[in-house]
Design a protein around this motif. Structure first.
Motif, PDB file in Angstrom:
ATOM      1  N   HIS A  43       0.822  -1.211   0.000  1.00  0.00           N
ATOM      2  CA  HIS A  43       0.000   0.000   0.000  1.00  0.00           C
ATOM      3  C   HIS A  43       0.859   1.265   0.000  1.00  0.00           C
ATOM      4  O   HIS A  43       0.525   2.246  -0.662  1.00  0.00           O
ATOM      5  N   VAL A  44       1.967   1.230   0.724  1.00  0.00           N
ATOM      6  CA  VAL A  44       2.868   2.372   0.741  1.00  0.00           C
ATOM      7  C   VAL A  44       3.430   2.613  -0.657  1.00  0.00           C
ATOM      8  O   VAL A  44       3.561   3.756  -1.098  1.00  0.00           O
ATOM      9  N   SER A  45       3.716   1.529  -1.391  1.00  0.00           N
ATOM     10  CA  SER A  45       4.247   1.692  -2.756  1.00  0.00           C
ATOM     11  C   SER A  45       3.230   2.402  -3.645  1.00  0.00           C
ATOM     12  O   SER A  45       3.607   3.217  -4.502  1.00  0.00           O
ATOM     13  N   LYS A  46       1.950   2.131  -3.442  1.00  0.00           N
ATOM     14  CA  LYS A  46       0.902   2.813  -4.211  1.00  0.00           C
ATOM     15  C   LYS A  46       0.795   4.279  -3.792  1.00  0.00           C
ATOM     16  O   LYS A  46       0.510   5.145  -4.622  1.00  0.00           O
ATOM     17  N   GLU A  53       8.951  10.449  -5.047  1.00  0.00           N
ATOM     18  CA  GLU A  53       9.572   9.343  -4.327  1.00  0.00           C
ATOM     19  C   GLU A  53       9.227   8.029  -5.018  1.00  0.00           C
ATOM     20  O   GLU A  53       8.274   7.945  -5.774  1.00  0.00           O
ATOM     21  N   GLN A  54      10.024   7.004  -4.700  1.00  0.00           N
ATOM     22  CA  GLN A  54       9.705   5.681  -5.195  1.00  0.00           C
ATOM     23  C   GLN A  54      10.146   4.630  -4.180  1.00  0.00           C
ATOM     24  O   GLN A  54      11.105   4.836  -3.441  1.00  0.00           O
ATOM     25  N   LEU A  55       9.423   3.535  -4.159  1.00  0.00           N
ATOM     26  CA  LEU A  55       9.789   2.411  -3.313  1.00  0.00           C
ATOM     27  C   LEU A  55      10.773   1.552  -4.096  1.00  0.00           C
ATOM     28  O   LEU A  55      10.486   1.140  -5.221  1.00  0.00           O
ATOM     29  N   LEU A  56      11.927   1.309  -3.520  1.00  0.00           N
ATOM     30  CA  LEU A  56      12.927   0.450  -4.133  1.00  0.00           C
ATOM     31  C   LEU A  56      12.995  -0.855  -3.358  1.00  0.00           C
ATOM     32  O   LEU A  56      12.917  -0.857  -2.123  1.00  0.00           O
ATOM     33  N   VAL A  57      13.131  -1.966  -4.088  1.00  0.00           N
ATOM     34  CA  VAL A  57      13.156  -3.284  -3.463  1.00  0.00           C
ATOM     35  C   VAL A  57      14.389  -4.041  -3.930  1.00  0.00           C
ATOM     36  O   VAL A  57      14.581  -4.244  -5.128  1.00  0.00           O
ATOM     37  N   ALA A  58      15.224  -4.446  -2.976  1.00  0.00           N
ATOM     38  CA  ALA A  58      16.316  -5.371  -3.265  1.00  0.00           C
ATOM     39  C   ALA A  58      15.712  -6.763  -3.098  1.00  0.00           C
ATOM     40  O   ALA A  58      15.140  -7.068  -2.054  1.00  0.00           O
ATOM     41  N   PRO A  59      15.760  -7.603  -4.123  1.00  0.00           N
ATOM     42  CA  PRO A  59      15.029  -8.875  -4.085  1.00  0.00           C
ATOM     43  C   PRO A  59      15.564  -9.843  -3.036  1.00  0.00           C
ATOM     44  O   PRO A  59      16.711  -9.734  -2.598  1.00  0.00           O
ATOM     45  N   PRO A  60      14.711 -10.808  -2.663  1.00  0.00           N
ATOM     46  CA  PRO A  60      15.201 -11.887  -1.810  1.00  0.00           C
ATOM     47  C   PRO A  60      16.316 -12.619  -2.562  1.00  0.00           C
ATOM     48  O   PRO A  60      16.301 -12.682  -3.789  1.00  0.00           O
ATOM     49  N   PRO A  91      13.712  -9.725   1.255  1.00  0.00           N
ATOM     50  CA  PRO A  91      13.901  -8.516   0.458  1.00  0.00           C
ATOM     51  C   PRO A  91      14.199  -7.334   1.381  1.00  0.00           C
ATOM     52  O   PRO A  91      13.894  -7.373   2.578  1.00  0.00           O
ATOM     53  N   THR A  92      14.790  -6.306   0.809  1.00  0.00           N
ATOM     54  CA  THR A  92      15.055  -5.083   1.561  1.00  0.00           C
ATOM     55  C   THR A  92      14.345  -3.941   0.858  1.00  0.00           C
ATOM     56  O   THR A  92      14.417  -3.818  -0.360  1.00  0.00           O
ATOM     57  N   PHE A  93      13.631  -3.133   1.639  1.00  0.00           N
ATOM     58  CA  PHE A  93      12.847  -2.021   1.096  1.00  0.00           C
ATOM     59  C   PHE A  93      13.450  -0.690   1.517  1.00  0.00           C
ATOM     60  O   PHE A  93      14.010  -0.563   2.592  1.00  0.00           O
ATOM     61  N   THR A  94      13.272   0.302   0.658  1.00  0.00           N
ATOM     62  CA  THR A  94      13.641   1.674   1.000  1.00  0.00           C
ATOM     63  C   THR A  94      12.818   2.629   0.131  1.00  0.00           C
ATOM     64  O   THR A  94      12.345   2.246  -0.947  1.00  0.00           O
ATOM     65  N   ILE A  95      12.626   3.835   0.621  1.00  0.00           N
ATOM     66  CA  ILE A  95      11.950   4.872  -0.170  1.00  0.00           C
ATOM     67  C   ILE A  95      12.959   5.970  -0.433  1.00  0.00           C
ATOM     68  O   ILE A  95      13.591   6.489   0.495  1.00  0.00           O
ATOM     69  N   GLU A  96      13.117   6.297  -1.712  1.00  0.00           N
ATOM     70  CA  GLU A  96      14.023   7.385  -2.102  1.00  0.00           C
ATOM     71  C   GLU A  96      13.267   8.387  -2.929  1.00  0.00           C
ATOM     72  O   GLU A  96      12.366   8.065  -3.643  1.00  0.00           O
TER      73      GLU A  96
END
Length: 96
Positions: A43-46, A53-60, A91-96
């Motif tokens: 939901h935060v990504s939406k 800003e964008q949600l970035l995901v480093a995959p599992p 996975p690792t999430f971050t917002i930039e």
């Protein structure tokens, strides 16, 4: 805004703006189960879509064979689909 007035998703977004984190790390910080964190991250990504800003995901990633080509990055895989190992980093999430 006081912390008690913020919603779970606002606190999650603020945490991801501060530093990258895994679902387990966020779960501990926000006192939620990891799978609930993943649903909130969706939901935060939406919410950040269409902003600067964008949600970035480093995959599992499988620690045994290095596999990281998962179909769904917003997921907590229990096993590697390639080698069937259960040694999979979240996975690792971050917002930039």
């Amino acid at each position: 805004m006081r912390e008690a007035d913020e919603t779970t998703r606002q606190r999650l977004a603020d945490a991801l703006r501060a530093e990258p984190a895994t679902p387990s790390e966020l779960a501990t910080q926000l006192d939620l189960p990891p799978h609930a964190v993943v649903r909130h991250v969706e939901h935060v990504s939406k919410s950040v879509a269409g902003t600067d800003e964008q949600l970035l995901v480093a995959p599992p990633t499988c620690r045994d064979c290095g596999f990281d080509d998962y179909d769904d990055l917003l997921n907590l895989p229990s096993r590697c689909p390639d080698c069937k190992s259960e040694s999979v980093d979240e996975p690792t999430f971050t917002i930039e």
